[in-house]
Enzyme design. Structure first.
Site, short mmCIF file in Angstrom:
data_model
loop_
_atom_site.label_atom_id
_atom_site.label_comp_id
_atom_site.label_asym_id
_atom_site.label_seq_id
_atom_site.Cartn_x
_atom_site.Cartn_y
_atom_site.Cartn_z
N GLY A 195 0.75 -1.02 0.03
CA GLY A 195 -0.03 0.03 0.08
C GLY A 195 0.95 1.21 0.01
O GLY A 195 1.13 1.99 -1.23
N ARG A 196 1.36 1.39 1.25
CA ARG A 196 2.56 2.55 1.46
C ARG A 196 3.62 2.75 0.19
O ARG A 196 3.51 3.89 -0.37
CB ARG A 196 3.04 2.52 2.82
CG ARG A 196 3.60 3.84 3.11
CD ARG A 196 4.46 3.50 4.19
NE ARG A 196 3.77 2.97 5.35
CZ ARG A 196 3.11 3.57 6.22
NH1 ARG A 196 3.07 4.66 6.45
NH2 ARG A 196 2.48 2.91 7.10
N CYS B 270 -8.57 23.11 17.08
CA CYS B 270 -8.43 23.18 18.74
C CYS B 270 -8.01 22.03 19.27
O CYS B 270 -8.88 21.43 20.04
CB CYS B 270 -9.85 23.65 19.15
SG CYS B 270 -10.19 25.27 18.07
#
Ligand SMILES: *Cc1c(COP(=O)(O)O)cnc(C)c1O
Length: 434
Positions: free
Chosen positions: A290-291, A358
């Site tokens: 994949g990667r 945040c």
């Protein structure tokens, strides 16, 4: 190697100036290089020359339809993990017939969809799953092709959240129980035993754990082939990429300059170490990268909102955030950050590069040294092609980013930035609140 480099002061993807992409489509935007994906695919395939190999791209790393179609055109099939991914393969105009379906919790509906679309095999992770697949196949009057995922109990020496081949992971069946699992599988009338599978983890930068796992499992694979007539062995994915020197690693010279023994894993080294161990088996070999296929083929473009100079600390606030690229927050991972316009006459800046969300975790890099940049200037997060957009969310009601594919001097939007209306499209205020 990849196709991102400076041409003059401007960072290019292949022949396209990335600032032009940002001007046209805004930021944050993912940009992928078709040539880089093609190189990755071909190098890996060549690395295992002499074996009957099928590369099944682990599409959870990047499931954009254009990316899928590009790999399908090159001859890839897919390693998929949900009904949604299967539907993406079909929507991309690719064929599911050479693809495999993995994952620990496939639903009956997903199994049915995969059988109806002629999936190559299910990768089964437990005994209850055998019963479920057998049941669904029976209702359709077909035999379901399966392989059992075995857990070789090998330490992949990678991040705890992405190691999968140790006996304390939720994945696979331990080698010592796998024989019994195959015996059990063989008794189901609606299952056809086709293969054996393993996957030991992700972002492995050394070949050692792969060799250890293959050596451990090959004798078992040979035994199963003799006993049940298996036709394939999937050795999984997990080949790592370069994150730290990502830009430089686009050049062959960078690889040549790596000290002996410290060179990150290449597809050539992977193939050279594993092919001899697999050759004698006489089984088809599936790979599930994949990667490796997409990681270095993508960048995330972002614009600087502010340079906030604090007491002893600078914060470079950018318009991308952890919702767009969660890897640093989730895995403490490193992404190289480079300016789209390089100016060597500028001073260096040391800053935390942060998004506007945040959460203190919305931080891409701590005390990172960069060329001084100010409001409105553009940056690229390198090596963002895998587990980038695919893991993005709408946290803080931020729309999903845009995606662009480059091929030579051509580029096209392959996923428009989400609109506010699309973001809230499924929501409504119920009558009892009105
Ligand atoms: C995630 C996964 C892969 C791909 O892993 P990468 O590290 O991206 O190559 C392959 N096979 C299985 C079963 C997976 O779960």
């Amino acid at each position: 190697m990849h196709h991102f480099r400076y041409a003059g002061p401007n960072l290019h993807c292949e022949s396209v100036d990335l600032a032009e992409v940002a001007r046209l489509y805004g930021t944050p935007t993912y940009v992928y290089s078709a040539a880089t994906m093609e190189d990755n695919f071909r190098r890996l395939q060549r690395g295992l020359t002499g074996l009957d190999v099928q590369i099944c791209f682990a599409m959870k790393a990047n499931s954009n339809l254009a990316v899928l179609r590009h790999f399908a055109n090159l001859g890839a099939a897919f390693d998929l993990v949900s009904g949604g991914e299967l539907r993406r393969v079909i929507a991309a105009g690719a064929n599911a017939k050479a693809s495999v379906f993995a994952g620990v919790g496939k639903t009956e509906a997903e199994i049915k969809l995969a059988l109806e679309n002629g999936i190559f095999a299910f990768h089964v992770e437990s005994e209850p799953e055998l019963a479920r697949i057998n049941h669904v196949a029976g209702t359709l009057g077909v035999k379901a092709p399966i392989a059992i995922r075995i857990n070789p109990d090998v330490d992949a020496h990678t991040h705890a959240k992405i190691t999968t081949g140790k006996s304390d992971n939720k994945f696979g069946i331990p080698l010592k129980y796998a024989g019994a699992a195959y015996e059990a599988a063989a008794k189901y009338p609606n299952l056809a035993l086709k293969g054996l599978q393993m996957h030991i983890g992700s972002q492995l930068t050394e070949v050692g754990p792969f060799v250890e796992a293959v050596e451990k499992v090959v004798p078992f694979a040979a035994e199963l082939k003799a006993k049940f007539g298996l036709v394939y062995f999937s050795i999984g994915g997990g080949i790592g990429i370069v994150y730290r020197d990502a830009l430089a690693s686009g050049q062959p010279a960078w690889w040549d300059a790596q000290p002996a023994g410290q060179r990150p894993l290449t597809p050539e080294a992977y193939g050279a170490a594993l092919a001899p161990l697999l050759r004698g088996l006489g089984l088809k070999i599936l790979l599930e990268p994949g990667r490796f296929m997409v990681g270095n083929a993508g960048v995330l473009l972002s614009r600087v909102e502010h340079l906030k100079r604090g007491a002893g600390k600078n914060f470079l606030i950018v318009d991308a955030a952890m919702n767009d690229l969660v890897r640093p927050a989730m895995y403490e991972s490193y992404h190289e950050i480079v300016p789209l316009q390089r100016d060597t006459s500028r001073r260096a800046l040391v800053a935390d590069v942060v998004g506007p969300i945040c959460e203190s975790g919305d931080c891409f890099a701590k005390d990172r040294q960069l060329q001084e940049v100010g409001e409105g200037e553009l940056l690229a997060f390198m090596s963002a092609g895998a587990y980038g957009y695919a893991m993005a969310s709408r946290y803080n009601s931020r729309p999903m980013a845009a995606e662009v594919l480059v091929k030579g001097s051509a580029f096209e939007l392959i996923n428009a930035r989400e609109t506010f209306e699309q973001m809230i499209g499924g929501e409504k205020v119920p009558a009892f609140l009105k």
